[in-house]
Scaffold this active site. Structure first.
Site, short mmCIF file in Angstrom:
data_model
loop_
_atom_site.label_atom_id
_atom_site.label_comp_id
_atom_site.label_asym_id
_atom_site.label_seq_id
_atom_site.Cartn_x
_atom_site.Cartn_y
_atom_site.Cartn_z
N ASP A 1 93.68 1.29 147.66
CA ASP A 1 93.94 1.12 146.23
C ASP A 1 94.59 -0.22 145.89
O ASP A 1 94.11 -0.96 145.03
CB ASP A 1 94.76 2.29 145.68
CG ASP A 1 96.17 2.39 146.24
OD1 ASP A 1 96.40 1.93 147.37
OD2 ASP A 1 97.05 2.94 145.55
N ASP B 1 92.53 0.77 139.75
CA ASP B 1 92.96 -0.41 140.50
C ASP B 1 92.56 -1.69 139.77
O ASP B 1 93.35 -2.65 139.69
CB ASP B 1 92.31 -0.42 141.89
CG ASP B 1 92.53 0.87 142.65
OD1 ASP B 1 93.53 1.56 142.38
OD2 ASP B 1 91.69 1.19 143.52
#
Length: 311
Positions: free
Chosen positions: A30, A263
């Site tokens: 992430d 993200d």
């Protein structure tokens, strides 16, 4: 050293995925996704993006580092272990297209990056202008390392540093919801900007209204709160203002893969705030980037689709 230095803490893992009977290998994580998009969006600016993690001395670890360097990511904070390697996960997709994950990460090098960090390493990290981490960055650490991280970030905040925290709650990484809630509260207490997915806040704290999330996060001292609501508007709450910024509308038929939506949103927001943009401008950029990413397959899409958003 660049005029503005951002360090992102996290773990990059080896990914295995079966496609048409063939097992394919890639890698991802992430905060690594955020680092890649942030480096792209600030390309040509006096911004240095570093990734903080630990890897092995194996060939795949070196492939990761080489790929990050090509993306313009500074790898000065990537430690190398002679006895540990990256974690591994496998993606399984059922007949309906729903994905599930199997993880092998208990002995991954990234779990122990703080245990092997030298005093010089820590002092260099404390000189960064922004430190970014996620709930996963916190969850993978052993309890002793979490305590070290809390102390490190408290020192960092006291010296004027800004912590950005993306909640990214993954229940399976925690021994209990109570442990996760306590960890999140301790991180938020040293956080300047919280990027909070409301679904995750609901899952962890049982919020029924967004106001509950805002009140709790404000009470912990977070100065800039960004609440993400999927394809809906995001809310931005500061001491001076409370605003909403509409998401970029995407036809459901054009949504290919929502991997890295959050993200890339974080990268878009942080890129604009880093370059002096207002919260509204930052949120608009975040929505633009995330809405583009979900229209393509994979967490990291071709640079040509991101190029229009580079200032």
């Amino acid at each position: 050293m660049a005029n503005f230095n951002i360090a992102l803490i996290g773990e990059c893992m080896i990914e295995l995925q079966e496609v048409n009977g063939v097992l394919r290998r890639s890698f991802g994580g992430d905060t690594l996704n955020t680092a890649v998009y942030l480096s792209r969006l600030t390309s040509g600016k006096d911004v240095n993006v570093s990734y903080v993690t630990a890897l092995g001395e194996d060939n795949i670890s070196q492939e990761m580092i080489d790929a990050w360097n090509k993306e313009g990511i500074d790898t000065q904070f990537v430690q190398r272990s002679e006895t540990r390697q990256p974690g591994l996960y496998m993606v399984e997709t059922d007949e309906t297209g729903e994905r599930s994950f199997l993880y092998w990460r208990d002995a991954a090098a990234a779990k122990y990056w703080l245990e092997t960090a030298s005093d010089e390493y820590i002092e260099s990290l404390l000189k960064q202008d922004v430190i970014y981490l996620s709930g996963i960055s916190l969850a993978i650490l052993p309890p002793a390392s979490r305590e070290k991280l809390y102390d490190l970030l408290a020192r960092y905040k006291a010296a004027g540093g800004k912590v950005y925290f993306d909640n990214n709650y993954r229940p399976k990484l925690w021994d209990s919801a109570e442990e996760a809630a306590e960890g999140f509260k301790r991180i938020l207490a040293v956080t300047h900007t919280g990027l909070l997915t409301f679904d995750d806040e609901q899952a962890l704290f049982g919020d029924t209204k967004v106001e509950q999330c805002i009140e709790r996060t404000r009470a912990l001292g977070v100065q800039e709160i960004v609440i993400k609501q999927g394809g809906g508007e995001c809310l931005i709450i500061t001491a001076d203002d409370s605003i909403s910024v509409a998401a970029q509308k995407v036809d459901p038929e054009n949504v290919i893969d929502t991997t890295a939506a959050g993200d890339s949103f974080a990268a878009g927001y942080l890129s604009k705030r880093t370059l002096g943009g207002t919260t509204v401008i930052a949120a608009e950029k975040a929505h633009q980037v995330a809405s583009t990413v979900i229209q393509h397959k994979g967490a990291i899409i071709d640079m040509k689709y991101i190029a229009p958003f580079v200032d």
